[in-house]
Design a protein around this motif. Structure first.
Motif, PDB file in Angstrom:
ATOM      1  N   THR A  26      25.356 -28.763 -26.158  1.00  0.00           N
ATOM      2  CA  THR A  26      26.482 -27.403 -25.919  1.00  0.00           C
ATOM      3  C   THR A  26      25.617 -26.258 -25.605  1.00  0.00           C
ATOM      4  OG1 THR A  26      27.810 -28.353 -27.531  1.00  0.00           O
ATOM      5  CG2 THR A  26      28.410 -26.091 -26.826  1.00  0.00           C
ATOM      6  N   GLU A  81      30.824 -32.776 -25.507  1.00  0.00           N
ATOM      7  CA  GLU A  81      31.879 -33.581 -26.138  1.00  0.00           C
ATOM      8  C   GLU A  81      32.325 -34.752 -25.232  1.00  0.00           C
ATOM      9  OE1 GLU A  81      31.026 -30.578 -26.916  1.00  0.00           O
ATOM     10  OE2 GLU A  81      31.042 -30.610 -29.202  1.00  0.00           O
ATOM     11  N   ARG A 136      32.759 -22.122 -31.826  1.00  0.00           N
ATOM     12  CA  ARG A 136      31.663 -23.110 -32.098  1.00  0.00           C
ATOM     13  C   ARG A 136      31.588 -23.652 -33.294  1.00  0.00           C
ATOM     14  NH1 ARG A 136      26.925 -22.503 -28.938  1.00  0.00           N
ATOM     15  NH2 ARG A 136      26.775 -24.776 -29.637  1.00  0.00           N
ATOM     16  N   GLY A 137      31.289 -25.034 -33.238  1.00  0.00           N
ATOM     17  CA  GLY A 137      31.477 -25.918 -34.429  1.00  0.00           C
ATOM     18  C   GLY A 137      32.830 -26.554 -34.505  1.00  0.00           C
TER      19      GLY A 137
END
Ligand code: ASP
Length: 444
Positions: A50, A115, A182-183
């Motif tokens: 990412t 992803e 993020r995450g």
């Protein structure tokens, strides 16, 4: 039983990690819903996919060749494909991404490709169906997830076979890709667990759950077996970070426990995060303290004025000065004529003296003091409630170890006690609390 298993970036960093994931999935047929992050770092020198994609986007934006960066991504997935003997047509996938980069694309589309690619590889390797998050994770235009639409879409796509859904992104009603913060794959896992009414949401990462305190401060701290959502909130607000903050709400609303597990140590039961731990606590009582966490670098601004407590609106005027500068306040400890405001030092770095000027002008205090380099330590535990002597024990431990307490704050739900000490005493204070309440209770 329905289990949603989300694998973080470190769990899918390379072919070796993919093999561990497959063993985990094959060891339990209930794990039919898999959510994957993008490949994470293989080593300290490596980069998360990412991050590389965000870098590519910056290169495109400034008209600099993105190929050297994109090449690293191509290499990573090609190695995974080769090592695992996958058939996926990566050349086609890379061509599609390059094409949109050439004609200009949305940042969200590009950074979601980590992803997307990881989940495609993982689905093939597991023998599961790949279900694109763009087709099932439905955002509304206001940025919220439409849970009902998401539920229907997943129901339509889920056949007899297990499915892999990429984390971190979904699509707006017009089909445009939108990423989370993020995450965010943690959030995808939680949303999926909610809509499929999972019995448990497993969050597979590279640590075996939550530890009582930071392993960088206390050597080999014990693992927390169970923690409730309110304790988790206190712990993560004060610095303990394993799970995305927003991942809690979708599962909490349906009473679905989250199980933090370690892909590299799959036999470890990890930490269970639940709405209510009372039933299990009766069988296996927890430690008095569930966790100790904290953060450094706070500033205390103290306003002193005789008879201020009788002056209506005095406290409001203090708080207003901070609000006008959009400063979020951590805590407001007060005694009779002394009011302190605690804020993170970073948040007031550019406006502290403006705020102080305003306080002097509006309140005409007898004295105004500023103290930097303060650390806040939160001692969190559902078992502290109605345990007389708990704070006494805590305070005397600080006294015995010559640690000066700047402030102390306990909410009336008795879930946590927050103690302010100087930054230099932070680690020592955490070690003392750990020794007193965990090591001693363990009879060591
Ligand atoms: N890949 C995204 C990130 O690095 C999302 C995630 O891993 O959850 O933030």
């Amino acid at each position: 039983m329905i289990k949603v298993a989300k694998f973080g970036g470190s769990s899918v960093a390379n072919a070796c990690q993919f093999r561990k994931v497959r063993q985990i999935i094959e060891s339990d047929p209930d794990r039919e819903f898999v959510i994957s992050s993008a490949c994470g770092k293989e080593s300290n020198e490596d980069h998360k996919v990412t991050d590389l994609l965000y870098l590519c986007e910056a290169h495109v934006r400034y008209g600099v060749s993105y190929e050297p960066i994109f090449g690293q991504i191509v290499d990573k997935y090609s190695r995974i494909k080769e090592d695992l003997g996958l058939k996926i047509d990566l050349d086609h996938e890379f061509e599609m991404i390059r094409k949109v980069m050439k004609k200009g694309m949305s940042t969200d589309y590009l950074v979601s490709r980590g992803e997307y690619l990881t989940s495609k590889c993982l689905a093939e390797y597991l023998g599961y169906d790949f279900v694109d998050a763009a087709d099932v994770i439905c955002f509304r235009y206001d940025g919220e997830i439409d849970m009902e639409k998401t539920r229907l879409r997943i129901e339509e796509r889920k056949k007899d076979n297990g499915i892999v859904i990429p984390g971190f992104y979904g699509a707006l009603p017009n089909g445009v890709i939108r990423v989370m913060s993020r995450g965010g794959s943690d959030i995808t896992g939680s949303v999926v667990a909610n809509v499929v009414n999972a019995d448990v949401y497993e969050n597979w990462t590279d640590v075996s759950g939550f530890f009582v305190t930071d392993p960088r401060i206390v050597n080999n701290p014990v693992r927390i077996n169970r923690i409730n959502y309110s304790e988790l909130r206190e712990m993560s607000y004060m610095g303990a970070n394993v799970l995305h903050d927003d991942a809690v709400f979708p599962v909490k609303s349906k009473n679905i426990p989250i199980n933090i597990r370690n892909t590299n140590e799959p036999d470890n039961p990890g930490t269970m995060i639940m709405n209510d731990c009372r039933e299990q606590d009766q069988i296996e009582p927890p430690h008095t303290i569930t966790g100790i966490t904290g953060r450094k670098d706070f500033t205390i601004i103290t306003v002193i004025k005789s008879h201020a407590s009788a002056e209506v609106g005095f406290l409001r005027k203090i708080l207003q000065a901070f609000e006008d500068y959009h400063i979020s306040i951590e805590s407001v400890p007060a005694t009779v004529d002394t009011f302190s405001v605690i804020v993170s030092s970073e948040s007031v770095s550019s406006c502290l003296y403006d705020i102080v000027g305003r306080l002097r002008e509006n309140l005409r205090p007898d004295d105004l003091r500023i103290e930097d380099h303060v650390a806040l330590i939160a001692v969190v535990g559902r078992a502290m409630k109605e345990k007389p002597g708990m704070s006494g024990k805590l305070l005397s431990e600080f006294g015995n170890n010559q640690i000066n307490i700047k402030i102390i704050n306990q909410s009336s739900d008795e879930l946590s006690i927050v103690v302010g000490v100087m930054n230099r005493d932070f680690e020592k204070a955490i070690r003392c609390i750990y020794d007193k309440f965990i090591t001693e209770e363990n009879g060591q």
